[in-house]
Design an enzyme around this catalytic site. Structure first.
Site, PDB file in Angstrom:
ATOM      1  N   ASN A 125      36.934 -15.721  20.673  1.00  0.00           N
ATOM      2  CA  ASN A 125      36.196 -14.477  20.877  1.00  0.00           C
ATOM      3  C   ASN A 125      36.748 -13.842  22.144  1.00  0.00           C
ATOM      4  O   ASN A 125      37.106 -14.545  23.101  1.00  0.00           O
ATOM      5  CB  ASN A 125      34.693 -14.749  21.031  1.00  0.00           C
ATOM      6  N   SER A 160      29.387 -11.308   1.173  1.00  0.00           N
ATOM      7  CA  SER A 160      28.007 -10.851   1.068  1.00  0.00           C
ATOM      8  C   SER A 160      27.042 -12.027   1.146  1.00  0.00           C
ATOM      9  O   SER A 160      27.346 -13.122   0.691  1.00  0.00           O
ATOM     10  CB  SER A 160      27.775 -10.108  -0.256  1.00  0.00           C
ATOM     11  N   LYS A 177      33.310  -5.286  -3.094  1.00  0.00           N
ATOM     12  CA  LYS A 177      32.214  -5.441  -2.124  1.00  0.00           C
ATOM     13  C   LYS A 177      31.520  -4.101  -1.890  1.00  0.00           C
ATOM     14  O   LYS A 177      30.284  -4.036  -1.755  1.00  0.00           O
ATOM     15  CB  LYS A 177      32.771  -5.983  -0.802  1.00  0.00           C
ATOM     16  N   HIS A 210      29.321  -3.527  -4.794  1.00  0.00           N
ATOM     17  CA  HIS A 210      28.158  -4.407  -4.602  1.00  0.00           C
ATOM     18  C   HIS A 210      27.147  -3.756  -3.677  1.00  0.00           C
ATOM     19  O   HIS A 210      25.947  -3.708  -3.967  1.00  0.00           O
ATOM     20  CB  HIS A 210      28.615  -5.753  -4.027  1.00  0.00           C
ATOM     21  N   ASN A 211      27.619  -3.240  -2.548  1.00  0.00           N
ATOM     22  CA  ASN A 211      26.703  -2.646  -1.578  1.00  0.00           C
ATOM     23  C   ASN A 211      26.057  -1.378  -2.127  1.00  0.00           C
ATOM     24  O   ASN A 211      24.875  -1.111  -1.859  1.00  0.00           O
ATOM     25  CB  ASN A 211      27.444  -2.336  -0.277  1.00  0.00           C
ATOM     26  N   GLU A 229      23.421  -2.436  -4.402  1.00  0.00           N
ATOM     27  CA  GLU A 229      22.324  -2.907  -3.545  1.00  0.00           C
ATOM     28  C   GLU A 229      21.453  -1.734  -3.093  1.00  0.00           C
ATOM     29  O   GLU A 229      20.217  -1.825  -3.126  1.00  0.00           O
ATOM     30  CB  GLU A 229      22.922  -3.626  -2.332  1.00  0.00           C
TER      31      GLU A 229
END
Length: 476
Positions: free
Chosen positions: A33, A128, A185, A188-189, A192
């Site tokens: 990080n 997800s 994705k 998918h969202n 959603e």
């Protein structure tokens, strides 16, 4: 000596949980990080685990077995490109970069080409399931350089959610080339968004047309979760109605401000639907519903000008509740049908060879839209891999025909009572338009030709035609 199986950059909670998931499956994970203290704190908080804390990207790369696999869990956008530029000088030919964030698919298309030009390989993986899914098993949708897939397949499939009778089918499979993983994705969202808005509209009708209490709403959603609508979103909606507010002792849901936020993925899907020329109307309406909810002050002012009458439905309550369930189910079918039509249009546009049944399977577990219903979608595409529209599959034809009377009753009642149901109505309008062999676009084409000489085609002969409408009107 390089000992780590995979590296991960970015230790927000999602990244941390993916690391712990990988480690729990037997992998040694190198972590980095940009805030060194965060790396040290994470490693120190997990003593005895197979984690390698790295203070520099050079250390991270040096700790990895070849071909190196580095998963980037940083904010989508320029941060991904900046990190990639920092990594390039440290990598060797064949190394693999993985973007696990919510990147916009054109960026992934571009990055696949860029990374390959430098001798490396790139995967754009939609992930997800949120923070809990990352730890316990997410849905993973990888796409990009297909040569990279064999090197990450085992890791991704081991950490993903599992479904099937024996809970051994991973919710992770190769999607396709370029940005297809992130595109799936994105869809998918978008779905959603639609699912959540549809559930909210059902809730709104139950609450305002029938006056159901939160305890009664719990029982309705609990019943629905045992049938065709069984899903993660129905389950959590049910549970929301049981949570009390610590400060007041009342039901928490009633104290939450009615302004919805969004991160943009639903908007991306709607924007690209317009680019493709496909009518993804329900998901677009769900985006607009969030936008309208955000105009709280304006809505409060308008409510004083146009006060609600608070009328109630006076018919059979149990019958109407069942009608609402049918309306929700039918609208959900339409939403997924539109999503798959858009996937097919994008696949044609970009040359992706998508397996639509597998995509349904990817969403069966781990992700936010996971639902029993997805098994029926997979069965439809297993039966006919080139299915044009889910509304033409025998299973869904039967379901829509069964739901249609109640669906229409719910929408007409909501309209009469002044209750906004934009996604229910968008779904029904799409269905009615899709099943209509001749739409009024003949008049629209006449208008376009009248004012702009845009030409038109005829039903009785081949070719393209134009009429001088003013002259023809004077002669007739």
């Amino acid at each position: 000596m390089a000992t780590s199986d995979i590296g991960l950059v970015g230790l927000a909670v999602m990244g941390q949980n993916l690391v712990l998931n990988m480690e729990s499956r037997g992998y040694t994970v190198a972590v980095f990080n940009r805030t060194t203290a965060k790396t040290d704190e994470f490693v120190a908080a997990n003593p005895g685990k197979k984690l390698v804390g790295c203070h520099t990207l050079k250390d991270l790369v040096a700790s990895l077995q070849t071909p190196r696999k580095i998963m980037m869990m940083v904010k989508a956008g320029p941060a991904v490109d900046d990190l990639m530029r920092d990594l390039y000088p440290l990598l060797s030919p064949g190394d693999i970069l993985i973007d696990g964030g919510n990147s916009y698919f054109p960026d992934t298309n571009r990055r696949v080409v860029e990374v390959e030009s430098k001798g490396f390989r790139f995967i754009g993986a939609g992930v997800s399931g949120g923070e809990e899914g990352a730890l316990k098993g997410p849905s993973i949708m990888p796409g990009g350089n297909v040569d990279a897939w064999p090197h990450v397949k085992e890791i991704f499939q081991k950490i993903s959610a599992k479904v099937g009778p024996n809970a051994d089918i991973p919710c992770c499979e190769w999607v396709g080339l370029g940005g297809s993983g992130h595109y799936v994705k994105m869809v998918h969202n978008g779905i959603e968004y639609g699912d959540m808005q549809l559930i909210c509209e059902a809730y709104f009708i139950l609450k305002h047309a029938l006056g159901l209490t939160n305890a009664e709403l719990y029982r309705v959603f609990d019943t629905w979760n045992k049938g065709d609508l069984e899903s993660y979103l129905i389950e959590i909606t049910r549970d929301i109605f049981t949570v009390k507010d610590d400060a007041t002792g009342g039901d928490l849901v009633d104290f939450i401000l009615d302004t919805a936020q969004q991160k943009g993925t639903g908007k991306w899907m709607s924007q690209h639907a317009l680019d493709l020329g496909v009518p993804t109307t329900l998901i677009t309406e769900s985006v607009f519903a969030r936008c309208l909810s955000a105009q709280k002050d304006a809505r409060v002012r308008a409510s004083a000008v146009y006060p609600a009458t608070e009328k109630k439905y006076t018919g059979n309550r149990e019958e109407f509740i069942e009608n609402i369930r049918q309306a929700l189910y039918a609208s959900k079918i339409v939403s997924y049908a539109q999503g798959y039509v858009q996937l097919a249009a994008a696949a044609k546009e970009f040359g992706w060879d998508l397996n639509y049944g597998n995509i349904a399977l990817l969403w069966r577990g781990g992700c936010i839209i996971r639902a029993r219903f997805l098994g029926d979608i997979k069965a439809a595409f297993d039966k006919n891999p080139t299915l044009e529209n889910l509304l033409l599959d025998d299973f869904f034809v039967k379901a829509i025909k069964q739901a249609e009377p109640g669906w229409r009753k719910v929408i007409s009642t909501a309209v009469e009572l002044g209750l906004p149901v934009p996604c229910f109505t968008a779904a029904l309008s799409y269905f009615d338009g899709y099943r209509t062999a001749r739409l009024p676009a003949n008049l629209l084409q006449s208008q376009r030709d009248y004012f702009g000489a845009h030409t038109y085609q005829r039903t009785d002969k081949e070719g393209t035609f134009h009429t001088d409408w003013i002259r023809a009107r004077k002669l007739s």
